[in-house]
Motif scaffolding. Structure first.
Motif, PDB file in Angstrom:
ATOM      1  N   UNK A 156       0.858  -1.186   0.000  1.00 20.71           N
ATOM      2  CA  UNK A 156       0.000   0.000   0.000  1.00 20.71           C
ATOM      3  C   UNK A 156       0.892   1.233   0.000  1.00 20.71           C
ATOM      4  N   UNK A 157       0.296   2.418  -0.140  1.00 21.52           N
ATOM      5  CA  UNK A 157       1.075   3.653  -0.093  1.00 21.52           C
ATOM      6  C   UNK A 157       0.187   4.813   0.344  1.00 21.52           C
ATOM      7  N   UNK A 158       0.830   5.887   0.807  1.00 23.46           N
ATOM      8  CA  UNK A 158       0.127   7.075   1.259  1.00 23.46           C
ATOM      9  C   UNK A 158       0.900   8.304   0.809  1.00 23.46           C
ATOM     10  N   UNK A 159       0.219   9.232   0.140  1.00 19.50           N
ATOM     11  CA  UNK A 159       0.841  10.478  -0.292  1.00 19.50           C
ATOM     12  C   UNK A 159       0.751  11.511   0.827  1.00 19.50           C
ATOM     13  N   UNK A 160       1.863  12.175   1.104  1.00 17.95           N
ATOM     14  CA  UNK A 160       1.929  13.183   2.169  1.00 17.95           C
ATOM     15  C   UNK A 160       2.424  14.498   1.570  1.00 17.95           C
ATOM     16  N   UNK A 161       1.642  15.539   1.753  1.00 15.23           N
ATOM     17  CA  UNK A 161       1.999  16.867   1.266  1.00 15.23           C
ATOM     18  C   UNK A 161       2.707  17.637   2.370  1.00 15.23           C
ATOM     19  N   UNK A 162       3.928  18.042   2.115  1.00 13.34           N
ATOM     20  CA  UNK A 162       4.707  18.805   3.087  1.00 13.34           C
ATOM     21  C   UNK A 162       4.683  20.275   2.686  1.00 13.34           C
ATOM     22  N   UNK A 163       4.185  21.126   3.586  1.00 14.48           N
ATOM     23  CA  UNK A 163       4.050  22.546   3.258  1.00 14.48           C
ATOM     24  C   UNK A 163       3.087  22.739   2.104  1.00 14.48           C
ATOM     25  N   UNK A 164       3.542  23.424   1.086  1.00 15.14           N
ATOM     26  CA  UNK A 164       2.725  23.653  -0.111  1.00 15.14           C
ATOM     27  C   UNK A 164       2.849  22.535  -1.128  1.00 15.14           C
ATOM     28  N   UNK A 165       3.606  21.496  -0.796  1.00 20.93           N
ATOM     29  CA  UNK A 165       3.775  20.388  -1.725  1.00 20.93           C
ATOM     30  C   UNK A 165       4.742  20.726  -2.840  1.00 20.93           C
ATOM     31  N   UNK A 166       4.904  19.783  -3.751  1.00 20.20           N
ATOM     32  CA  UNK A 166       5.771  19.993  -4.905  1.00 20.20           C
ATOM     33  C   UNK A 166       5.146  21.041  -5.814  1.00 20.20           C
ATOM     34  N   UNK A 167       5.908  22.089  -6.185  1.00 22.57           N
ATOM     35  CA  UNK A 167       5.342  23.125  -7.063  1.00 22.57           C
ATOM     36  C   UNK A 167       4.842  22.548  -8.373  1.00 22.57           C
ATOM     37  N   UNK A 168       3.676  23.036  -8.792  1.00 22.37           N
ATOM     38  CA  UNK A 168       3.117  22.590 -10.074  1.00 22.37           C
ATOM     39  C   UNK A 168       3.927  23.186 -11.217  1.00 22.37           C
ATOM     40  N   UNK A 169       4.090  22.460 -12.332  1.00 20.06           N
ATOM     41  CA  UNK A 169       4.833  22.998 -13.469  1.00 20.06           C
ATOM     42  C   UNK A 169       4.157  24.237 -14.046  1.00 20.06           C
ATOM     43  N   UNK A 170       4.961  25.193 -14.475  1.00 10.90           N
ATOM     44  CA  UNK A 170       4.436  26.422 -15.057  1.00 10.90           C
ATOM     45  C   UNK A 170       3.874  26.152 -16.443  1.00 10.90           C
ATOM     46  N   UNK A 171       2.616  26.516 -16.715  1.00 12.84           N
ATOM     47  CA  UNK A 171       2.037  26.286 -18.049  1.00 12.84           C
ATOM     48  C   UNK A 171       2.805  27.049 -19.117  1.00 12.84           C
ATOM     49  N   UNK A 172       2.949  26.464 -20.286  1.00  9.43           N
ATOM     50  CA  UNK A 172       3.655  27.134 -21.385  1.00  9.43           C
ATOM     51  C   UNK A 172       2.733  28.005 -22.212  1.00  9.43           C
ATOM     52  N   UNK A 173       3.304  28.976 -22.916  1.00 13.78           N
ATOM     53  CA  UNK A 173       2.538  29.844 -23.824  1.00 13.78           C
ATOM     54  C   UNK A 173       1.807  30.947 -23.109  1.00 13.78           C
ATOM     55  N   UNK A 174       1.207  31.852 -23.878  1.00 15.42           N
ATOM     56  CA  UNK A 174       0.410  32.934 -23.324  1.00 15.42           C
ATOM     57  C   UNK A 174       1.273  33.944 -22.612  1.00 15.42           C
TER      58      UNK A 174
END
Length: 210
Positions: A156-174
């Motif tokens: 089994x596994x469990x996801x743990x968010x530390x602080x704000x978590x891993x930053x989301x990738x910046x969308x391209x374009x625009x």
């Protein structure tokens, strides 16, 4: 003297065959499910248990969270485990019935079931930076005969968010780049408008002369 050699050979074979059972009885690593394996290579044949990791799904950077890996069902005589985390900056701390081998936690001895479950408590010390990490754990429910037959392990596994978590990738374009491209396109059309105005003026002069 001649009879001692076959006996010694038989003892050596017997010892080699029983080694996996005794080795896993005192704990094993690399079987948490993090690397794909989960004790199923050796332990087979029993009824599959349910295995869960319970504890906070989010932690502040540097905080310590309390977790439990719980095995329910299966042969349900004794249980064992292997627990790992996929962040090198996170630290696992062993609770009762567990020990640390390398960066992972495993049982020190098989733990007896009580009320159809066995629980392994441990701590997770979160990294000091924002990240999203995963706890991996396998739970092996055994029939208690110290052999690999009639047992079954589940991961089994469990996801743990530390602080704000891993930053989301910046969308391209625009963004400003898109505005710049529009500005370049508008500026590029200016010579065309100038050419059209010059052509209209030339046509008007020709009409007047005629």
């Amino acid at each position: 003297m001649r009879l001692s050699f076959p006996i010694a050979g038989l003892f050596a074979v017997s010892l080699s065959l029983s080694t996996p059972a005794f080795a896993t009885a005192s704990g094993i690593t690399g079987q948490s499910g993090k690397e794909g394996a989960a004790c199923g290579l050796c332990h087979q044949g029993g009824t599959a248990p349910t295995v869960v990791i319970e504890g906070p799904a989010s932690l502040a950077p540097g905080a310590t969270g309390q977790y439990s890996l719980i095995i329910r069902g299966g042969p349900a005589k004794t249980g064992g485990t292997d627990i790992a985390v996929d962040s090198a900056e996170a630290t696992l701390q062993a609770g009762a019935g567990l020990k640390k081998l390398g960066s992972e936690l495993t049982h020190s001895t098989p733990k007896a079931f009580e009320a159809n479950e066995v629980r392994f408590d441990f701590s997770l010390v979160a990294p000091s930076t924002d990240v999203t990490l995963t706890l991996f754990g396998s739970g092996n429910s055994t029939n208690g005969d110290l052999s690999a037959e009639g047992d079954r392990a589940v991961a089994t596994k469990l996801t743990v968010k530390v602080g704000n978590g891993t930053p989301a990738p910046t969308p391209g374009g625009g963004g400003e780049g898109g505005d710049d491209e529009g500005g370049c396109a508008a500026a590029g059309s200016a010579p065309l408008w100038g050419l059209m105005m010059a052509s209209a003026s030339l046509a008007l002069r020709r009409r007047r002369r005629s």
